[in-house]
Design a protein around this motif. Structure first.
Motif, PDB file in Angstrom:
ATOM      1  N   SER A 110       0.824  -1.206   0.000  1.00  8.52           N
ATOM      2  CA  SER A 110       0.000   0.000   0.000  1.00  8.52           C
ATOM      3  C   SER A 110       0.852   1.247   0.000  1.00  8.52           C
ATOM      4  O   SER A 110       0.604   2.198  -0.744  1.00  8.52           O
ATOM      5  CB  SER A 110      -0.929   0.002   1.221  1.00  8.52           C
ATOM      6  N   VAL A 111       1.901   1.272   0.843  1.00  5.31           N
ATOM      7  CA  VAL A 111       2.790   2.427   0.906  1.00  5.31           C
ATOM      8  C   VAL A 111       3.477   2.640  -0.430  1.00  5.31           C
ATOM      9  O   VAL A 111       3.609   3.762  -0.922  1.00  5.31           O
ATOM     10  CB  VAL A 111       3.825   2.257   2.037  1.00  5.31           C
ATOM     11  N   SER A 112       3.922   1.538  -1.039  1.00  3.71           N
ATOM     12  CA  SER A 112       4.602   1.637  -2.326  1.00  3.71           C
ATOM     13  C   SER A 112       3.684   2.199  -3.401  1.00  3.71           C
ATOM     14  O   SER A 112       4.076   3.037  -4.207  1.00  3.71           O
ATOM     15  CB  SER A 112       5.119   0.258  -2.744  1.00  3.71           C
ATOM     16  N   MET A 113       2.417   1.780  -3.393  1.00  8.00           N
ATOM     17  CA  MET A 113       1.454   2.262  -4.382  1.00  8.00           C
ATOM     18  C   MET A 113       1.121   3.726  -4.164  1.00  8.00           C
ATOM     19  O   MET A 113       0.816   4.453  -5.101  1.00  8.00           O
ATOM     20  CB  MET A 113       0.185   1.415  -4.329  1.00  8.00           C
ATOM     21  N   ASN A 114       1.173   4.172  -2.899  1.00  7.84           N
ATOM     22  CA  ASN A 114       0.829   5.547  -2.585  1.00  7.84           C
ATOM     23  C   ASN A 114       1.990   6.513  -2.785  1.00  7.84           C
ATOM     24  O   ASN A 114       1.814   7.722  -2.731  1.00  7.84           O
ATOM     25  CB  ASN A 114       0.356   5.659  -1.127  1.00  7.84           C
ATOM     26  N   ALA A 115       3.202   5.989  -2.980  1.00  3.25           N
ATOM     27  CA  ALA A 115       4.366   6.866  -3.116  1.00  3.25           C
ATOM     28  C   ALA A 115       4.229   7.729  -4.366  1.00  3.25           C
ATOM     29  O   ALA A 115       3.757   7.281  -5.404  1.00  3.25           O
ATOM     30  CB  ALA A 115       5.627   6.022  -3.188  1.00  3.25           C
ATOM     31  N   GLN A 116       4.672   8.991  -4.256  1.00  4.39           N
ATOM     32  CA  GLN A 116       4.661   9.874  -5.400  1.00  4.39           C
ATOM     33  C   GLN A 116       5.851   9.558  -6.297  1.00  4.39           C
ATOM     34  O   GLN A 116       6.854   9.007  -5.860  1.00  4.39           O
ATOM     35  CB  GLN A 116       4.707  11.331  -4.938  1.00  4.39           C
ATOM     36  N   GLU A 117       5.731   9.946  -7.554  1.00  2.88           N
ATOM     37  CA  GLU A 117       6.764   9.657  -8.526  1.00  2.88           C
ATOM     38  C   GLU A 117       7.416  10.942  -9.019  1.00  2.88           C
ATOM     39  O   GLU A 117       6.820  12.022  -8.954  1.00  2.88           O
ATOM     40  CB  GLU A 117       6.162   8.889  -9.714  1.00  2.88           C
ATOM     41  N   LYS A 118       8.630  10.798  -9.506  1.00  2.00           N
ATOM     42  CA  LYS A 118       9.344  11.919 -10.098  1.00  2.00           C
ATOM     43  C   LYS A 118       8.518  12.519 -11.230  1.00  2.00           C
ATOM     44  O   LYS A 118       7.967  11.797 -12.062  1.00  2.00           O
ATOM     45  CB  LYS A 118      10.697  11.433 -10.629  1.00  2.00           C
ATOM     46  N   GLY A 119       8.396  13.843 -11.225  1.00  2.34           N
ATOM     47  CA  GLY A 119       7.639  14.523 -12.273  1.00  2.34           C
ATOM     48  C   GLY A 119       6.189  14.810 -11.921  1.00  2.34           C
ATOM     49  O   GLY A 119       5.514  15.522 -12.665  1.00  2.34           O
ATOM     50  N   ASP A 120       5.698  14.281 -10.799  1.00  2.78           N
ATOM     51  CA  ASP A 120       4.329  14.579 -10.381  1.00  2.78           C
ATOM     52  C   ASP A 120       4.185  16.071 -10.086  1.00  2.78           C
ATOM     53  O   ASP A 120       5.049  16.693  -9.461  1.00  2.78           O
ATOM     54  CB  ASP A 120       3.952  13.784  -9.129  1.00  2.78           C
ATOM     55  N   PHE A 121       3.055  16.640 -10.525  1.00  6.55           N
ATOM     56  CA  PHE A 121       2.749  18.051 -10.326  1.00  6.55           C
ATOM     57  C   PHE A 121       1.437  18.122  -9.558  1.00  6.55           C
ATOM     58  O   PHE A 121       0.388  17.746 -10.076  1.00  6.55           O
ATOM     59  CB  PHE A 121       2.583  18.734 -11.695  1.00  6.55           C
ATOM     60  N   ASN A 122       1.470  18.598  -8.304  1.00  8.81           N
ATOM     61  CA  ASN A 122       0.287  18.566  -7.450  1.00  8.81           C
ATOM     62  C   ASN A 122      -0.198  19.964  -7.088  1.00  8.81           C
ATOM     63  O   ASN A 122       0.599  20.864  -6.797  1.00  8.81           O
ATOM     64  CB  ASN A 122       0.582  17.797  -6.155  1.00  8.81           C
ATOM     65  N   TYR A 123      -1.508  20.131  -7.113  1.00 11.43           N
ATOM     66  CA  TYR A 123      -2.154  21.373  -6.700  1.00 11.43           C
ATOM     67  C   TYR A 123      -2.694  21.193  -5.289  1.00 11.43           C
ATOM     68  O   TYR A 123      -3.196  20.123  -4.939  1.00 11.43           O
ATOM     69  CB  TYR A 123      -3.304  21.687  -7.668  1.00 11.43           C
ATOM     70  N   LYS A 124      -2.598  22.235  -4.454  1.00  8.45           N
ATOM     71  CA  LYS A 124      -3.071  22.096  -3.075  1.00  8.45           C
ATOM     72  C   LYS A 124      -3.703  23.392  -2.583  1.00  8.45           C
ATOM     73  O   LYS A 124      -3.377  24.493  -3.049  1.00  8.45           O
ATOM     74  CB  LYS A 124      -1.916  21.697  -2.148  1.00  8.45           C
ATOM     75  N   VAL A 125      -4.606  23.228  -1.628  1.00  2.45           N
ATOM     76  CA  VAL A 125      -5.211  24.361  -0.925  1.00  2.45           C
ATOM     77  C   VAL A 125      -5.118  24.083   0.569  1.00  2.45           C
ATOM     78  O   VAL A 125      -5.210  22.934   1.003  1.00  2.45           O
ATOM     79  CB  VAL A 125      -6.673  24.588  -1.348  1.00  2.45           C
ATOM     80  N   ARG A 126      -4.912  25.148   1.369  1.00  2.00           N
ATOM     81  CA  ARG A 126      -4.799  25.002   2.818  1.00  2.00           C
ATOM     82  C   ARG A 126      -5.549  26.134   3.517  1.00  2.00           C
ATOM     83  O   ARG A 126      -5.635  27.249   3.004  1.00  2.00           O
ATOM     84  CB  ARG A 126      -3.328  25.045   3.267  1.00  2.00           C
ATOM     85  N   LEU A 127      -6.052  25.841   4.704  1.00  2.30           N
ATOM     86  CA  LEU A 127      -6.747  26.833   5.516  1.00  2.30           C
ATOM     87  C   LEU A 127      -6.499  26.501   6.978  1.00  2.30           C
ATOM     88  O   LEU A 127      -6.571  25.332   7.377  1.00  2.30           O
ATOM     89  CB  LEU A 127      -8.248  26.814   5.226  1.00  2.30           C
ATOM     90  N   GLY A 128      -6.205  27.533   7.796  1.00  2.00           N
ATOM     91  CA  GLY A 128      -5.967  27.232   9.203  1.00  2.00           C
ATOM     92  C   GLY A 128      -5.747  28.466  10.048  1.00  2.00           C
ATOM     93  O   GLY A 128      -6.138  29.582   9.687  1.00  2.00           O
TER      94      GLY A 128
END
Length: 202
Positions: free
Chosen positions: A15-33
């Motif tokens: 499961s951990v291996s499948m969830n690992a991110q890969e080189k070249g991944d481009f992620n968008y994020k939002v945060r509030l706190g």
């Protein structure tokens, strides 16, 4: 019993291996706190609650290293112990962070941040004793955010919940010193936000 333990360990590792991110991944994020902020080098200042929200992009350089660029609405400031006055500073902040993933779901992060003062108030008012509060504060602040990002995966597409804890270490003085000033004050804050991350190109 040992076989069951081995199977559980294998399942977790898979499961951990499948969830690992890969080189070249481009992620968008939002945060509030929320932030607990104060001024250092000031015996009269005490912590006050404030807010922060942000959007950003993460790019995976390798499976372990990433760079993160964000735009933040950043509320800082402090309350006076003796005079019961609260100064609130609103910045637009741009941090550029290096992230190292200790595990696929936990990263340490640090980097430079530049902030531009948008508004400054004293007890919600823009003036204090006939002086514009913004004129007492430097317009640009440099800082270093240091922190941890907890990113457990949710769903089947690598989306993640974000729990981000940072310490805001101000490097440039907040106040414009006059002839009567003896100390420079610096922003300091503990910031806890929650958010969501997803693949930008999905």
């Amino acid at each position: 019993m040992k076989k069951y333990i081995v199977l559980v360990v294998v399942a977790i590792m898979t499961s951990v291996s499948m969830n690992a991110q890969e080189k070249g991944d481009f992620n968008y994020k939002v945060r509030l706190g929320a932030a607990l902020s104060t001024f250092t080098n000031n015996d009269d200042a005490k912590m006050e609650p404030n807010f922060q929200y942000a959007i950003g992009l993460d790019y995976m350089l390798t499976e372990r290293f990433a760079v993160s660029l964000e735009a933040q609405a950043n509320y800082l400031g402090a309350k006076s112990k003796d005079f019961d006055k609260r100064m609130t500073l609103f910045y637009t902040s741009i941090p550029l962070l290096a992230k190292y993933y200790v595990t696929p779901w936990l990263a340490v992060q640090a980097g430079p941040q530049v902030s531009f003062l948008r508004r400054a108030t004293m007890d919600g008012e823009k003036t204090y004793e006939g002086v514009r509060v913004k004129d007492l504060v430097k317009k640009v602040e440099l800082a270093i955010p240091l922190g941890l990002s907890f990113e457990p995966k949710i769903g089947k597409n690598g989306d993640a919940l974000l729990v981000d804890l940072r310490y805001h270490l101000g490097l440039t003085p907040v106040n414009k010193k006059s002839d009567g000033d003896s100390k420079s004050n610096y922003n300091s804050a503990i910031v806890l936000t929650v958010g969501y991350r997803t693949d930008f190109f999905r």
